[in-house]
Write an enzyme that holds these catalytic residues in place. Sequence first.
Site, PDB file in Angstrom:
ATOM      1  N   CYS A   2       0.745  -1.193  -0.171  1.00  0.00           N
ATOM      2  CA  CYS A   2       0.056  -0.097   0.079  1.00  0.00           C
ATOM      3  C   CYS A   2       1.029   1.138   0.045  1.00  0.00           C
ATOM      4  O   CYS A   2       1.850   1.101  -0.111  1.00  0.00           O
ATOM      5  CB  CYS A   2      -0.914   0.070   1.271  1.00  0.00           C
ATOM      6  SG  CYS A   2      -1.843  -1.539   1.467  1.00  0.00           S
ATOM      7  N   VAL A  53      -3.871  -7.595  -1.018  1.00  0.00           N
ATOM      8  CA  VAL A  53      -3.170  -8.841  -1.038  1.00  0.00           C
ATOM      9  C   VAL A  53      -3.857  -9.799  -0.157  1.00  0.00           C
ATOM     10  O   VAL A  53      -3.891 -11.044  -0.306  1.00  0.00           O
ATOM     11  CB  VAL A  53      -1.763  -8.473  -0.847  1.00  0.00           C
ATOM     12  CG1 VAL A  53      -0.845  -9.738  -0.685  1.00  0.00           C
ATOM     13  CG2 VAL A  53      -1.036  -7.780  -1.893  1.00  0.00           C
ATOM     14  N   ASN A  77       1.978  -0.054   5.451  1.00  0.00           N
ATOM     15  CA  ASN A  77       2.440  -0.525   4.389  1.00  0.00           C
ATOM     16  C   ASN A  77       3.371  -1.824   4.471  1.00  0.00           C
ATOM     17  O   ASN A  77       4.302  -1.573   5.128  1.00  0.00           O
ATOM     18  CB  ASN A  77       2.817   0.308   3.364  1.00  0.00           C
ATOM     19  CG  ASN A  77       3.981  -0.182   2.175  1.00  0.00           C
ATOM     20  OD1 ASN A  77       3.176  -0.989   1.591  1.00  0.00           O
ATOM     21  ND2 ASN A  77       4.968   0.565   1.822  1.00  0.00           N
TER      22      ASN A  77
END
Length: 608
Positions: A2, A53, A77
């Site tokens: 991300c 994901v 992230n």
Amino acid sequence: MCGIAGWVDWSRDLSDQQPILKKMTDAITHRGPDAEGFWTSKRAAFGHRRLIVIDPEGGLQPMVYKDGDYTITLTYNGEIYNYQELRKELEEKGHVFRTKSDTEVLLHAYLEWQEDCIEHFNGIFAFGIWDERRSQLMLGRDHLGVKPLFFAQRGSAILFGSELKVLLSHPLVETEIDSEGLAEVFSLGPIRTPGHGVFKDIKEVRAGHYITFTPNKVNVKRYWTLESKEHLDDVNTTVETIRSILEDTVKRQLIADVSVVSMLSGGLDSSGLTALAAKEFAKNGKTLHTYSIDFVNNERDFEQDFLRRDLDEPWVKRVAEHIGTHHHTIVFGADKLVENLLVPMRARDLPGIGELETSLYLLFKEMKKDATVALSGESADEVFSGYPWFHQEQFLNADVFPWLVNMSFMLDILSEDLKAKIQPEQYQKQRFQEAVSEVPFLDGESSLQAKQRQMSYMFITRFLPFMLDRKDRASMMTGFEVRVPFCDYRLVEYLWNVPFELKSIDNIEKGILRRAFQHVLPDDVRNRRKSAYPSTKDAAYLQGISNWMLEVLNDSNSPILPLIDADRVRAIAEGKDEVISGTKARGLLDYLLQINSWLQEYHIHIRL
């Protein structure tokens, strides 16, 4: 994977600042094309761009935990590869989970252990946590720095984000660069100082560090470091330990709710990982898809050089057939490489290594059409001491970084005025000595062993971050996640203390790794000598960037002109320079073209 963005201010109400926050996250839409999220409060504003994901429904961010009158908020992230074990441990401590995501595990780990939570993670990550009850922001980054994280302080405000462009999108941040920033760009090239954001007063959270910010204090903590100790394991135990860690980490890194593929160059590193991944796929009756890169007329144009011994493609086919993967070769011509030269610069927000990044970006762009996640053999050479520099005296005894030893010609094209202001040779030596001062040498080592340990430290802490940045920006520019099993910190810790002579057992670089892959690769593949990431040798590429450089030199408004010796660069572009030609010219012109466009497109103000 991300993109994250955040803004904390102890003197300003941020409750209604979502428009600015959205501008920050819009700058990194490419990192998270699947969803966006925002959270604002009086003192903190967090944004998120998501690439789905794991747990499509449950992993929404920013993620908020509420307890009475206070909240704890996370924007994150990365991937926590041991999140399933951590979740079980936290559940035994009484934590209740609403989702199946690793994001929620990270948040609850913070609730349980506060800042010490970061020492429980095995993964690649960059995150920001706002703890309202403590009026504290925590920024954390993974052990090796696989995931990027930049920040800037502006008065009472702290701004952070996955990429420099997040900060540059905020009205408090100007695109300024001072003499130190210029020294980073022109003295060190694309392999820059960890923690240095190049732009004035922008910094990077270093690998293996976290930082906490409160109204009156900033605390920088290094939670992970390389520790030197005698290696006591015999050869067989060393091989088995390496094999065991790699099998475990590959298995963990195949976990995803989307398709996973593998990069394959036909070299030792990617071939070994691909073989391990294919075995896991086969257990579920699946075939692994693999990808390699090649260039138009590469067989005709190929030339051996210091880092490239032979063509990849014959070896790629050999490995794919042996393992039984479904292989895809992506082929590009010189025109495509020239056309896309500036894309990686825009992805990185800084000049990079040109064609070697452009081709990687184009490869990922094609792979993204079929998948969302890939495994890569990146970092094996740094961790296993595989580069030629590790055993050659001129590099071991140099007083600059080994990759700069034969690059002095890069400084020859600078203007005398710029040289006087940034003192490039002195800056190189200063940064090198700073790195040397960090090395945890081991008592009792020979002089040669100490030099090899020092070399290893340079590659793990200076060269590897550059390689990881290159991979992260090139992949995430296309909304594609690349995982790097050789960066598992357990492997890095173990290999750090394996002597060079054992790493290079059997009189070949990475000999110990070759033994570890003996059960999954044929002997001819295992014994293939190191050959670096491919580079086009097509003369049309050099001609294309030379013509482009001449256009820059002929434009009196080109911002790079005061910084270079224009006559010397013109001679290089025209193919008339006796010292800088061929491969050297290509690398230099690639870099200068990027610098010029960077100065121009980012409207950079030079403050000397």
